[in-house]
Design a protein around this motif. Sequence first.
Motif, PDB file in Angstrom:
ATOM      1  N   THR A  17       0.840  -1.200   0.000  1.00 35.62           N
ATOM      2  CA  THR A  17       0.000   0.000   0.000  1.00 35.62           C
ATOM      3  C   THR A  17       0.871   1.245   0.000  1.00 35.62           C
ATOM      4  O   THR A  17       0.645   2.179  -0.781  1.00 35.62           O
ATOM      5  N   THR A  18       1.884   1.263   0.847  1.00 35.89           N
ATOM      6  CA  THR A  18       2.789   2.404   0.931  1.00 35.89           C
ATOM      7  C   THR A  18       3.520   2.631  -0.387  1.00 35.89           C
ATOM      8  O   THR A  18       3.658   3.765  -0.843  1.00 35.89           O
ATOM      9  N   ALA A  19       3.957   1.561  -1.017  1.00 33.61           N
ATOM     10  CA  ALA A  19       4.751   1.671  -2.241  1.00 33.61           C
ATOM     11  C   ALA A  19       3.920   1.810  -3.507  1.00 33.61           C
ATOM     12  O   ALA A  19       4.443   2.243  -4.543  1.00 33.61           O
ATOM     13  N   GLY A  20       2.613   1.472  -3.438  1.00 32.67           N
ATOM     14  CA  GLY A  20       1.833   1.431  -4.672  1.00 32.67           C
ATOM     15  C   GLY A  20       0.654   2.367  -4.771  1.00 32.67           C
ATOM     16  O   GLY A  20       0.080   2.528  -5.855  1.00 32.67           O
ATOM     17  N   ALA A  21       0.252   3.009  -3.674  1.00 30.74           N
ATOM     18  CA  ALA A  21      -0.905   3.914  -3.723  1.00 30.74           C
ATOM     19  C   ALA A  21      -0.594   5.117  -4.613  1.00 30.74           C
ATOM     20  O   ALA A  21       0.562   5.521  -4.754  1.00 30.74           O
ATOM     21  N   LEU A  22      -1.624   5.672  -5.197  1.00 29.09           N
ATOM     22  CA  LEU A  22      -1.468   6.888  -5.994  1.00 29.09           C
ATOM     23  C   LEU A  22      -1.045   8.012  -5.051  1.00 29.09           C
ATOM     24  O   LEU A  22      -1.746   8.314  -4.091  1.00 29.09           O
ATOM     25  N   ASP A  23       0.115   8.589  -5.301  1.00 31.02           N
ATOM     26  CA  ASP A  23       0.684   9.625  -4.446  1.00 31.02           C
ATOM     27  C   ASP A  23       1.277  10.684  -5.366  1.00 31.02           C
ATOM     28  O   ASP A  23       2.288  10.441  -6.031  1.00 31.02           O
ATOM     29  N   ALA A  24       0.644  11.855  -5.405  1.00 30.00           N
ATOM     30  CA  ALA A  24       1.051  12.905  -6.344  1.00 30.00           C
ATOM     31  C   ALA A  24       2.507  13.316  -6.152  1.00 30.00           C
ATOM     32  O   ALA A  24       3.255  13.459  -7.123  1.00 30.00           O
TER      33      ALA A  24
END
Length: 185
Positions: A17-24
């Motif tokens: 989740t930390t490495a793959g979530a959409l994060d602008a």
Amino acid sequence: FVILVVFQMQGERPQWTTAGALDAAAIFERGEWWRVGTALFLHADSGHVISNVLSGILVFTAVLKTLGRFGGWLLLAAASLAGNLASAAINYPAPYQSLGASTAIFAGVGLLTGRALRAVARAEHPNRWRAMFVALASGLVVLALYGAGGVQVDLGAHVTGFVAGLALGFVAAARLRTEGWGARV
């Protein structure tokens, strides 16, 4: 099925989740472009994944039946990635994170709406503008009814997925007609 397997693995490996979530910020400042795609497979909880899987079955089946298997999956992927990228870009540089397959679901609704608009636009009927309005209004009503509720709902991702699908569906319907990706137009 893939979404459910990934969700199970996500529970066992929370770092996904930390490495793959959409994060602008991660996308535009650190070049982590994979997040535009990986976020589509990650979900916050069991209710989230179940609602996305059930909605996805309905919408994706309609897209594949309408646009063909190859063209449908290709257009779903392109519209989903474009929707996530647009959502991240709109929210950047503010802190923004998102996850879930709902961008893809609304991209599918947009694809169907865009395809319907193109089909009606080609019609040789004096009331085709009214029919185009009905097609667009129908897609927008689905977006409003199913995409705008809840506290943690990412309305922006739903809208950008829908708009990307709408544009691609409209353009692709002309290509499907001339080159035939196995779709029924």
